[in-house]
Structure formats: C-alpha cells, structure tokens
Design a protein around this motif. Structure first.
Motif, PDB file in Angstrom:
ATOM      1  N   GLN A  39       0.821  -1.218   0.000  1.00  0.00           N
ATOM      2  CA  GLN A  39       0.000   0.000   0.000  1.00  0.00           C
ATOM      3  C   GLN A  39       0.852   1.265   0.000  1.00  0.00           C
ATOM      4  OE1 GLN A  39      -3.279  -0.150   2.949  1.00  0.00           O
ATOM      5  NE2 GLN A  39      -2.903  -2.346   3.047  1.00  0.00           N
ATOM      6  N   ASN A  42       1.098   2.126  -3.525  1.00  0.00           N
ATOM      7  CA  ASN A  42      -0.137   1.936  -4.273  1.00  0.00           C
ATOM      8  C   ASN A  42      -1.301   2.487  -3.457  1.00  0.00           C
ATOM      9  OD1 ASN A  42      -1.705   0.946  -6.405  1.00  0.00           O
ATOM     10  ND2 ASN A  42      -2.002  -1.046  -5.408  1.00  0.00           N
ATOM     11  N   ALA A  43      -1.135   3.743  -3.008  1.00  0.00           N
ATOM     12  CA  ALA A  43      -2.060   4.309  -2.030  1.00  0.00           C
ATOM     13  C   ALA A  43      -3.510   4.266  -2.500  1.00  0.00           C
ATOM     14  CB  ALA A  43      -1.642   5.737  -1.700  1.00  0.00           C
ATOM     15  N   GLU A  44      -3.724   4.485  -3.780  1.00  0.00           N
ATOM     16  CA  GLU A  44      -5.104   4.531  -4.268  1.00  0.00           C
ATOM     17  C   GLU A  44      -5.583   3.187  -4.793  1.00  0.00           C
ATOM     18  OE1 GLU A  44      -4.989   7.634  -7.156  1.00  0.00           O
ATOM     19  OE2 GLU A  44      -4.286   9.112  -5.718  1.00  0.00           O
ATOM     20  N   GLY A  45      -4.726   2.191  -4.697  1.00  0.00           N
ATOM     21  CA  GLY A  45      -5.125   0.870  -5.179  1.00  0.00           C
ATOM     22  C   GLY A  45      -5.252   0.793  -6.682  1.00  0.00           C
ATOM     23  N   LYS A  46      -4.578   1.734  -7.388  1.00  0.00           N
ATOM     24  CA  LYS A  46      -4.703   1.769  -8.853  1.00  0.00           C
ATOM     25  C   LYS A  46      -4.047   0.568  -9.524  1.00  0.00           C
ATOM     26  CE  LYS A  46      -2.984   5.736 -10.125  1.00  0.00           C
ATOM     27  NZ  LYS A  46      -2.604   6.987 -10.827  1.00  0.00           N
ATOM     28  N   LYS A  48      -2.763  -3.287  -9.687  1.00  0.00           N
ATOM     29  CA  LYS A  48      -3.134  -4.588  -9.131  1.00  0.00           C
ATOM     30  C   LYS A  48      -1.927  -5.491  -8.920  1.00  0.00           C
ATOM     31  CE  LYS A  48      -7.425  -3.373  -9.439  1.00  0.00           C
ATOM     32  NZ  LYS A  48      -8.009  -2.771  -8.224  1.00  0.00           N
ATOM     33  N   ASN A  56       5.567   1.918 -11.915  1.00  0.00           N
ATOM     34  CA  ASN A  56       5.102   3.248 -11.529  1.00  0.00           C
ATOM     35  C   ASN A  56       6.028   3.923 -10.525  1.00  0.00           C
ATOM     36  OD1 ASN A  56       2.998   5.389 -11.252  1.00  0.00           O
ATOM     37  ND2 ASN A  56       2.972   4.615  -9.141  1.00  0.00           N
TER      38      ASN A  56
ATOM     39  N   LYS B 180      -2.739   3.476   7.073  1.00  0.00           N
ATOM     40  CA  LYS B 180      -3.275   4.798   7.394  1.00  0.00           C
ATOM     41  C   LYS B 180      -2.190   5.829   7.660  1.00  0.00           C
ATOM     42  CE  LYS B 180      -7.656   3.863   7.090  1.00  0.00           C
ATOM     43  NZ  LYS B 180      -8.457   4.505   6.022  1.00  0.00           N
TER      44      LYS B 180
END
Lengths: 179, 249
Positions: A39, A42-46, A48, A56, B180
């Motif tokens: 994560q 890949n904070a936005e989960g864009k 896979k 990226n 978070k």
C-alpha cells in the motif's frame, strides 16, 4: 587439481501450486504482508500487480526486503539446509544465506502470488567437473589433509553465483609455507 | 538449540507413530464418534486391549520458530540482543476525526537502527563499523496491535544514527489492514546528544545532522514539532517515551 572457489545458489520458486507446508507457509505469510506493505506504493489501489507498482514507482522494489521479514522465521526452521536440492548421496546441501525475492503478485488474486528463496552456499572449493557433475569440498584448498568431498549435479534452479579461479602455483607456495 | 532438539525429537516420534498405530490395530477395534467443541467431528478408535489410538487432527498453521501461533515479529520487546540505553515506548493511536478518541486494534509497525547506525535485514550497509550485512536478522523491528486504550507498547533501545539522517524511528500504522500512516518520529536533541556520548554510543558520538536540517524532519517546523517523542528518564535508568499517533479516520 583445485579449480576454483565458488558459491552455489539454488532458487526455489514458490507459488500457489507449491505443496509442502513450508512452501504454503511462505506463500501465506508473504502474501498477507504484501497486501499490507504494498500500500505504500499503491495508495489509491490503482495498480493490481507488483510489476505495475514497480513500473510506476521504483521504490516498490523495497518489497523484496520488506516482505522478507514475514518469512524469516520459517527459513530459520530449515536449520541452514536447502529443502529441495541434494547431493548425489541424497544429503541436503547447506546454505549460508537465504534471500527472499518477490517475483509477482496481485492484490486481488492470491493465486498469482509468486516468490522465490535464493539459497546461497558458503564458499566451496570446486575440485573438478565431471560432465554435469561438480566435485566439491567444503575444506580449504590449501589444506594438506585429505578432504571430504561431495558431488552435485547441475540442474534447473542451481547456478554458480561466485567464481574465483585458484592459481595452482599459489597453492603450492602456500603449502610450502605451511610449517 | 533447545528448539532444534525438540524438533528432532518430535520428528523421531512422528516417524515411529505409524508403527505404534499398526501394532495396536485389531480386528475387533470399534469406531466411535466423539463430540468436539468445534464444528468438526473427530473419530476415536478403541481397541479390545483398552488402549486408544489418538485421534488425528489437522496440523494447523505452520508453526513459528518458538511454536507461537502468531508471527514472532508481533512483539513488545524488539531488542533481540541489541545493546543500548533502554527505551520503552508507548504509542497512543487516536482518531482526529472522532474527538481524538482512541483507536484499538490498529497495527503499529516500528523499525530503527541499532546503536551503531545499522538496520537488521539489510546487506552491505556502510557505516561506523564499515560495510555490514545483517540479512536474515530482525532485531529492532516489530509490530503491536493497539489495545482497548489505544496503546501499542514496545521495549527497545535508544536508536543510534547513520550518516546523513537525524536520529529517528520509523512507524507504519494499519487499521483494518489498510495503511493509514507512514511516518518517522525523532527526539529532542538535548536528550539524543546525551545518549550518543554515553558509553555504548560514544564511538559514534553526537549526530551531526540536526532535526531542523534533516532531509525528512527539516522541511516543516510545524511537522517537526509534531514528530518529537516525549521522553522521561536518564541514560542510567533508561527512557520512557510517549507519542500520540493521530489518524484522520
């Protein structure tokens, strides 16, 4: 007689099709950790897959190292014996270090999670080649004592990662210097 | 070594198991179903001699090194043999969007360098003692779930430092498996400087990188003020640190 000092590396690839409890533990623990630690890249989960994350943001390569902590305790239980490869007498080869590698993964499909453990031996002395077979000893090349040898067949996943030719003249000199 | 001996012993027992079972196998053995507390039903086989074959159950999760049910990195004490001035940390996890109420069951990961400025798990690190590789080691790393009071506690040592960075501890926080917060916390330099000239740290001395000029902490004075762990204690007694992790959940 002695040809070189070498280090062998054996790459154990582990994926959803792997069957031993050790392999299953590695897959399960590293995948759970991948879901958490990836994560960061890949904070936005864009993205896979791990490949897309790396493309990226090169820092995603840190996942090899970050995920390794989740499996070290399983590797420790191997007692420094490579679990798959054996010498010609069926004895497991010893490894010195084991490096975890994330090959590929997918945040929504655990069946695509694929990792490897690269087991590296200590420095061995290569005495001779015999076709596909390596005649090896753990003993130091300059020793005058008869040394215990073992034979390993080159096979898929096994490679020589480090090679230093032994100069026979230098060995003779070392032996002459031995009191 | 004790664990290895145990495992070897266990392996021997496991290997002899089938022979014992075969030896007890009788034609007159009867099979009865016993109730269990779970949803599965186990079977117990009784033999005419009165002995009972132990029911077979699943092995369960692959056991961790000490037989723990959970990951050994889920631990309060992350010291793992590293020497230094003792540091007990209490992180308090709160929700800034909910009147600063505490957040329980948040996973707080921490990791930091040892007194000489090296991290576990990394190869070929330059530093005070030359290039060092600590691959395969996990000291000064761990995670805890915050308790019902929102607290996640760790026992560790005061971090040393490495070239180019202010003294720091890394933190990562997950709530319901969602990341978070990624951050770093530091200390008042008046305390770090005292620790870093104390016996165990003296070879390295005071960290020349000040918080305000650090590449991470130095970009915002406001942020820096909110990234300093509060400490009480001394070099001889060790320090107790508290830091509130505010999450906008």
């Amino acid at each position: 007689m002695y040809k070189a000092k070498i280090k062998l590396v054996y790459k154990q690839v582990i994926d959803a099709s792997s069957e031993t409890s050790f392999e299953k533990a590695i897959i399960h623990a590293s995948y759970q950790e991948f879901l958490l630690k990836s994560q960061a890249y890949n904070a936005e989960g864009k993205f896979k897959t791990f490949s897309r994350m790396k493309a990226n943001d090169g820092r995603a390569n840190s996942l090899h190292y970050k995920l390794s902590f989740s499996v070290l305790h399983f590797i420790e239980q191997l007692d420094n014996k490579i679990p798959v490869i054996k010498d010609n007498l069926g004895n497991k080869l010893s490894f010195d270090t084991a490096a975890f590698e994330l090959i590929e993964s997918h945040i929504e499909d655990s069946s695509l999670h694929k990792v490897a453990i690269n087991y590296q031996t200590e420095t061995l002395t290569l005495i001779d080649f015999m076709g596909d077979y390596l005649l090896l000893t753990s003993a130091d090349a300059k020793s005058n004592e008869p040394s215990e040898t073992f034979v390993v067949k080159m096979q898929p996943g096994l490679s020589i990662m480090n090679y230093q030719e032994i100069n026979q003249f230098a060995i003779n000199n070392l032996q002459l210097e031995t009191p | 070594m004790e664990r290895k001996n145990f495992l070897r012993t266990f392996a021997l027992v496991a290997a002899t198991g089938p022979m014992i079972i075969d030896g007890c196998k009788k034609d007159s053995a009867t099979k009865s179903t016993t109730s269990t507390t779970g949803t599965t039903t186990s079977t117990t086989t009784s033999a005419s001699s009165g002995c009972v074959v132990t029911p077979t159950e699943t092995e369960g999760p692959y056991p961790y090194v000490g037989g723990e049910a959970t990951n050994p990195l889920n631990r309060v004490d992350v010291t793992d043999g590293q020497t230094g001035v003792p540091l007990s940390i209490t992180f308090l996890v709160v929700n800034t969007n909910d009147n600063c109420n505490v957040v329980s069951d948040a996973r707080v990961d921490i990791w930091h360098c040892n007194k000489d400025g090296y991290y576990s798990g990394y190869a070929n690190q330059p530093g005070l003692l030359g290039s060092k590789s600590y691959v395969g080691e996990t000291w000064l790393r761990g995670y805890e779930l915050s308790d019902s009071n929102g607290a996640a506690k760790f026992t560790t040592i005061y971090p040393g430092w490495y070239g180019g960075r202010a003294t720091h501890i890394h933190i990562e926080v997950y709530v319901n498996s969602v990341m978070k917060k990624t951050s770093q916390v530091t200390f008042l330099e008046t305390i770090s400087d005292v620790v870093h000239v104390s016996t165990l740290y003296a070879a390295h001395g005071v960290n020349p990188v000040r918080n305000a000029s650090d590449s991470v902490f130095g970009d915002s004075a406001t942020d820096l003020a909110n990234e300093i762990m509060t400490l009480v204690g001394s070099v001889s007694a060790g320090y107790a640190g508290t830091y509130t992790i505010g999450l906008a959940l």
